[in-house]
Design a protein around this motif. Structure first.
Motif, PDB file in Angstrom:
ATOM      1  N   ASP A   1       0.718  -1.219  -0.114  1.00 45.25           N
ATOM      2  CA  ASP A   1       0.180   0.304  -0.240  1.00 45.25           C
ATOM      3  C   ASP A   1       0.829   1.134   0.060  1.00 45.25           C
ATOM      4  O   ASP A   1       0.700   2.375  -0.488  1.00 45.25           O
ATOM      5  CB  ASP A   1      -0.728   0.094   1.330  1.00 45.25           C
ATOM      6  CG  ASP A   1      -2.144   0.707   1.329  1.00 45.25           C
ATOM      7  OD1 ASP A   1      -3.393   0.754   0.582  1.00 45.25           O
ATOM      8  OD2 ASP A   1      -1.534   2.097   1.555  1.00 45.25           O
ATOM      9  N   ARG A   2       2.029   1.672   0.630  1.00 43.72           N
ATOM     10  CA  ARG A   2       2.917   2.348   0.797  1.00 43.72           C
ATOM     11  C   ARG A   2       3.682   2.156  -0.486  1.00 43.72           C
ATOM     12  O   ARG A   2       5.136   3.504  -0.330  1.00 43.72           O
ATOM     13  CB  ARG A   2       3.734   2.505   2.432  1.00 43.72           C
ATOM     14  CG  ARG A   2       2.747   2.670   3.766  1.00 43.72           C
ATOM     15  CD  ARG A   2       2.371   3.692   3.617  1.00 43.72           C
ATOM     16  NE  ARG A   2       3.701   4.566   3.957  1.00 43.72           N
ATOM     17  CZ  ARG A   2       3.616   6.066   3.640  1.00 43.72           C
ATOM     18  NH1 ARG A   2       2.854   6.621   2.765  1.00 43.72           N
ATOM     19  NH2 ARG A   2       4.449   6.915   3.844  1.00 43.72           N
TER      20      ARG A   2
ATOM     21  N   ASP B   1      -8.738  -4.424   8.475  1.00 42.71           N
ATOM     22  CA  ASP B   1      -9.715  -3.296   8.895  1.00 42.71           C
ATOM     23  C   ASP B   1     -10.377  -3.757   9.693  1.00 42.71           C
ATOM     24  O   ASP B   1     -10.813  -4.652  10.188  1.00 42.71           O
ATOM     25  CB  ASP B   1     -10.396  -2.839   7.811  1.00 42.71           C
ATOM     26  CG  ASP B   1     -10.909  -1.865   8.209  1.00 42.71           C
ATOM     27  OD1 ASP B   1     -10.967  -1.716   9.423  1.00 42.71           O
ATOM     28  OD2 ASP B   1     -12.166  -0.990   7.607  1.00 42.71           O
TER      29      ASP B   1
ATOM     30  N   GLU C   1     -10.018   3.109  11.226  1.00 44.65           N
ATOM     31  CA  GLU C   1     -10.392   3.101   9.987  1.00 44.65           C
ATOM     32  C   GLU C   1      -9.488   3.750   9.983  1.00 44.65           C
ATOM     33  O   GLU C   1      -9.012   3.213   8.546  1.00 44.65           O
ATOM     34  CB  GLU C   1     -11.435   3.576  10.205  1.00 44.65           C
ATOM     35  CG  GLU C   1     -12.898   2.824  10.097  1.00 44.65           C
ATOM     36  CD  GLU C   1     -14.107   3.550  10.350  1.00 44.65           C
ATOM     37  OE1 GLU C   1     -13.899   5.297  10.029  1.00 44.65           O
ATOM     38  OE2 GLU C   1     -15.039   3.326   9.555  1.00 44.65           O
ATOM     39  N   GLN C   2      -8.520   5.104  10.724  1.00 44.08           N
ATOM     40  CA  GLN C   2      -7.095   5.570   9.875  1.00 44.08           C
ATOM     41  C   GLN C   2      -6.208   4.640   9.834  1.00 44.08           C
ATOM     42  O   GLN C   2      -5.283   5.182   9.017  1.00 44.08           O
ATOM     43  CB  GLN C   2      -7.448   6.590  11.206  1.00 44.08           C
ATOM     44  CG  GLN C   2      -8.292   7.744  11.287  1.00 44.08           C
ATOM     45  CD  GLN C   2      -8.231   8.854  12.520  1.00 44.08           C
ATOM     46  OE1 GLN C   2      -6.837   8.937  12.742  1.00 44.08           O
ATOM     47  NE2 GLN C   2      -9.122   9.635  12.240  1.00 44.08           N
TER      48      GLN C   2
ATOM     49  N   VAL D   1      -5.801  -0.612   6.238  1.00 45.56           N
ATOM     50  CA  VAL D   1      -5.659  -0.946   4.737  1.00 45.56           C
ATOM     51  C   VAL D   1      -6.481  -1.287   3.845  1.00 45.56           C
ATOM     52  O   VAL D   1      -7.355  -2.306   4.663  1.00 45.56           O
ATOM     53  CB  VAL D   1      -4.498  -1.126   4.621  1.00 45.56           C
ATOM     54  CG1 VAL D   1      -3.212  -1.131   4.780  1.00 45.56           C
ATOM     55  CG2 VAL D   1      -4.027  -2.986   4.751  1.00 45.56           C
TER      56      VAL D   1
ATOM     57  N   LYS E   1      -5.364   1.982   1.270  1.00 41.86           N
ATOM     58  CA  LYS E   1      -5.780   3.325   1.114  1.00 41.86           C
ATOM     59  C   LYS E   1      -5.197   4.147  -0.151  1.00 41.86           C
ATOM     60  O   LYS E   1      -5.397   4.686  -0.530  1.00 41.86           O
ATOM     61  CB  LYS E   1      -4.919   4.155   2.256  1.00 41.86           C
ATOM     62  CG  LYS E   1      -5.017   4.062   3.918  1.00 41.86           C
ATOM     63  CD  LYS E   1      -6.047   4.823   4.290  1.00 41.86           C
ATOM     64  CE  LYS E   1      -6.230   4.809   5.672  1.00 41.86           C
ATOM     65  NZ  LYS E   1      -6.950   3.439   6.233  1.00 41.86           N
ATOM     66  N   ASN E   2      -4.837   2.667  -0.749  1.00 32.24           N
ATOM     67  CA  ASN E   2      -3.575   3.250  -2.018  1.00 32.24           C
ATOM     68  C   ASN E   2      -4.016   1.874  -3.153  1.00 32.24           C
ATOM     69  O   ASN E   2      -3.647   1.004  -2.471  1.00 32.24           O
ATOM     70  CB  ASN E   2      -2.440   3.709  -1.866  1.00 32.24           C
ATOM     71  CG  ASN E   2      -2.583   4.795  -0.743  1.00 32.24           C
ATOM     72  OD1 ASN E   2      -2.697   6.043  -1.603  1.00 32.24           O
ATOM     73  ND2 ASN E   2      -1.646   4.691   0.484  1.00 32.24           N
TER      74      ASN E   2
END
Length: 420
Positions: free
Chosen positions: A226-227, A248, A338-339, A342, A344-345
């Motif tokens: 994701d990163r 999540d 939630e923050q 994953v 996110k991307n």
């Protein structure tokens, strides 16, 4: 025991879920006390621990960039890695918090195969370990046994990979806090462990790498993918395998409110609440726990306490002990979790996502929802949902062959529905 079950037991990753963290760490601690939390090792020798190996260059020490080596020290006493003649170092390297972007230091282990590397260097597996706790004394690298991860690392070495095993931020280096379940931080730590391996052996370790993990390590692997686009510059991520990842876990908030948490989920929530209270000073833990649970809190977090004492204490924790005071408290907990979730991307490269429908830690519906979201935002993912399998008994036979195929450049399957 059937031959199929025996094979499964032999090949399932030896990683820890939130329900078994104390078992493995306490077993290690009974014969070998942990060093002082956050004790930073000094460089003592760069010679391999075995004879007849190729000469290795001195590591690149110093610098402030992510992956820069702060310290290097041989890790001795792991029988599995010694049996395969691996060069094994306990390192501290620089990384970045996914919570606030601050610079951090992370400890971990790097294992490099013996002999002459292939052209371009040994490809790397960044290996995400399972839950070991949230305190700085809970680092796998603080134990010569590596908390049960040595056998799997040895298999990776024998398959021609260099291996990194990051402890994750806050485990092993004093002065940093562990953001339990934060995919961004764990992803950064995984990526920077590969950079650290290249700094350890600048000519022998490749820029080509893969991410692999089970349970919390599965989240770390997914977090790395994701990163990668934003953070992984200079490296080439070829594939990611995430098994039973707590991608999540925001659903814990509503299950805590409803009183339907499983035993494994109660342990995970205790760890998550502690981490969230560190990163959110206004979060009042006592709005999420009873006074009775508060009195047991430190013992439940202690990863080196006597095993029988911790297990007996866990048995006394009930869902009523973890019920948020109000709906507003439930909503805040859900938002905070939630923050850290994953995806996110879009993931970089192909990913194999495996999970079981009988998982007692991560509800399969949560993983499916995360997978569906990843597909919508542009992922290239093979979703392997195992009917009747749980959290710790997923068949892992596909792991190393799948990762070797990614390094070899073979095409992976993509089961995401076509985007319209």
């Amino acid at each position: 025991m059937s031959s199929r079950r025996a094979s499964r037991r032999r090949t399932t990753l030896a990683l820890l879920t939130a329900a078994t963290v104390v078992t493995a760490l306490s077993a290690c601690a009974t014969g070998e006390p942990a060093p002082p939390p956050g004790d930073t090792p000094s460089v003592t020798s760069f010679a391999p621990l075995f004879g007849g190996s190729a000469t290795v260059p001195a590591p690149n020490l110093g610098g402030s960039a992510p992956g820069s080596l702060v310290s290097v020290k041989p890790l001795e006493g792991n029988e599995q890695l010694e049996d395969v003649d691996a060069r094994v170092e306990r390192v501290v390297y620089r990384s970045t918090s996914g919570v606030d972007g601050s610079r951090t230091e992370v400890s971990g282990v790097i294992a490099i195969p013996p002999g002459t590397p292939p052209p371009g260097g040994w490809p790397v597996i960044a290996f995400g370990h399972g839950t070991t706790g949230v305190l700085d004394k809970c680092a796998p690298s603080d134990f010569s046994t590596l908390v049960g991860n040595g056998s799997m690392m040895a298999s990776m070495i024998q398959s021609g990979f260099a291996v990194t095993l990051p402890d994750f931020q806050g485990l092993g280096v004093r002065g940093y806090l562990n953001p339990f379940l934060d995919g961004a931080t764990y992803g950064n730590n995984m990526i920077d462990s590969v950079r650290a391996a290249r700094n350890l052996d600048p000519t022998g370790v490749s820029t080509n790498w893969t991410a692999f993990g089970h349970s919390l390590g599965g989240l770390a692997a997914w977090g790395a993918a994701d990163r990668d686009a934003a953070y992984g510059g200079g490296l080439s991520l070829k594939g990611t395998m995430a098994m039973a990842p707590p991608a999540d876990m925001s659903g814990l908030a509503d299950k805590a409110q409803a009183g339907t948490l499983t035993g494994d989920q109660r342990v995970a929530l205790i760890f998550a609440l502690q981490s969230l209270s560190w990163t959110n000073p206004t979060l009042d833990l006592n709005r999420y726990r009873t006074p009775s649970l508060a009195s047991k809190w430190n013992l439940l977090l202690d990863c080196t306490a006597p095993l029988d004492e911790v297990l007996k204490t866990r048995e006394t924790v009930t869902n009523a002990d973890l019920k948020p005071d109000t709906q507003a408290d439930t909503d805040r907990l859900r938002t905070l979790l939630e923050q850290w979730a994953v995806p996110k991307n879009p993931v970089t490269g192909p990913m194999l996502l495996m999970f079981g429908t009988k998982d007692e830690l991560v509800d399969w519906q949560w993983t499916q929802a995360a997978a569906d979201k990843a597909c919508r935002i542009g992922g290239f993912i093979e979703i392997d949902k195992r009917m009747g399998e749980g959290h710790g008994d997923l068949e892992s036979d596909r792991g190393l062959p799948w990762l070797k195929d990614r390094i070899a450049g073979q095409t992976a399957n993509n089961t995401c529905p076509p985007r319209t």
